[in-house]
Design an enzyme around this catalytic site. Sequence first.
Site, PDB file in Angstrom:
ATOM      1  N   GLU A 144       0.893  -1.216   0.152  1.00  0.00           N
ATOM      2  CA  GLU A 144       0.132  -0.041  -0.001  1.00  0.00           C
ATOM      3  C   GLU A 144       0.929   1.257  -0.003  1.00  0.00           C
ATOM      4  OE1 GLU A 144      -4.056  -0.951   2.155  1.00  0.00           O
ATOM      5  OE2 GLU A 144      -2.433  -0.333   3.391  1.00  0.00           O
ATOM      6  N   CYS A 145       0.703   1.911  -0.871  1.00  0.00           N
ATOM      7  CA  CYS A 145       1.157   3.426  -1.046  1.00  0.00           C
ATOM      8  C   CYS A 145       2.756   3.139  -0.941  1.00  0.00           C
ATOM      9  CB  CYS A 145       0.738   4.319   0.152  1.00  0.00           C
ATOM     10  SG  CYS A 145       1.209   6.323  -0.118  1.00  0.00           S
ATOM     11  N   GLY A 146       3.469   3.576   0.071  1.00  0.00           N
ATOM     12  CA  GLY A 146       4.894   3.386   0.301  1.00  0.00           C
ATOM     13  C   GLY A 146       5.353   2.012  -0.017  1.00  0.00           C
ATOM     14  N   THR A 178      -1.189  -0.824  -4.622  1.00  0.00           N
ATOM     15  CA  THR A 178      -1.789   0.332  -5.066  1.00  0.00           C
ATOM     16  C   THR A 178      -1.303   1.455  -4.144  1.00  0.00           C
ATOM     17  OG1 THR A 178      -3.449  -0.068  -3.309  1.00  0.00           O
ATOM     18  CG2 THR A 178      -3.927  -1.203  -5.096  1.00  0.00           C
TER      19      THR A 178
END
Length: 438
Positions: free
Chosen positions: A331-333, A431
């Site tokens: 997720e993200c990072g 994502t």
Amino acid sequence: MSGLYAPGLLVAAPRSGSGKTTITLGLQRALRRRGLRVRGAKSGPDYIDPAFHAAATGEASLNLDSFAMDDALLDGLAARSAADVDLILAEGSMGLFDGIAGATGRTGASADLAARFGWPVLLVLDVSGQAQSAAAIALGCMSFDPRITIAGVVLNQVASDRHRRLVADGMERIGLEVLGALPRDPSLALPERHLGLVQAGETHDLEARLNDLADRIEKAVDLDRVLALAATTMTAPSSPCPTLPPPGQRIALAQDAAFSFVYPHILQGWRAAGAEIMTFSPLADEPPPADCDACWLPGGYPELHAGRIASAHRFLGGLQAFAQSRPVHGECGGYMVLGRSIEDAAGQTHPMAGLLPVATSFARRKLHLGYRIATPMETGPFGKRAGPMVGHEFHYASIVDQGPANFAEVSDANGVSLGAAGHRHGHVTGTFFHVLAG
């Protein structure tokens, strides 16, 4: 304090930057020092403040989001949190009524929680640059939404005794009780960085700061009156508390200063479903434990540690080996680290795991912010079996190169299509949005 569930208060303000977090933390620590079991809660998708609440109270905090969470999840989480403590002291997000343009009670605004759970609102007002006019703002908050009750106000950034008296005069005219007043003091502010506060675990003098805030609150605020105002209309939820299904029985969770943004209720839900969570530190060059059957890389600040991650060969090699046979999600990072490379703020490019066809840059910054509703394109541990997912995106990194997005079809909170987002390759998915609920 009696009843099935602990009484609660919502600390909120007309706008961001009014001092909600520092006053919430000071109240939480001060009441804990009185011997009360206090639990925090955070309105909305902020993933940093709950860790500060936990540090202040010694009790796990969580997020409550009236847009992202359905009734069963929202009620179940709130009831679980209020079942074994003396007080819920929740913190609002942004302004009290700020949310999406949606159905009443489903906007993501802090006021939705106060209305749903019967929590009176403790209004924090930054009164710098005004006196009696602050009462007009408070009066607007009192009358804007008939579902909620503004129980009292704490004045912040008070310049002098005379200033306090003038502001209090206005509050008396509208019949709003002043519960306390804090003087102007820049030293009260907690350190910040580009995604908000520096994380609780990285604030080296946090205990001293929390105790200092509690000392100031004890001097400036009527704590007995605050406790007397707490209330709730919470009832037992009518159905079990659903959450995101666990991706495996034993989940390897990256956890350190670079990987820390994971919602507490997600982990609680996985454990309640019987999953076991094993943590490891990429910054310490630890690979995901080999005896796990799924790996989760949460968001955080990999852009601040890109060089160190690029040189963590045991971690990267272990992650690549893990992904050959078992699911990995970022997720993200975490998504950025699963990609080919990260460009840091200085413009230097660092190679990453290369498991997904995406390259990102923190040097070319652009704010990406908002709720996301995602329907995965394929079935899998992070796919259609759980149905659409609701999440939140908040980052400054930009995608500078990528293959075709193929993880999910995504829309914003108003249903406007944002097209395909994220990537899936083999067992690996990623994502930019953080999942709040499935």
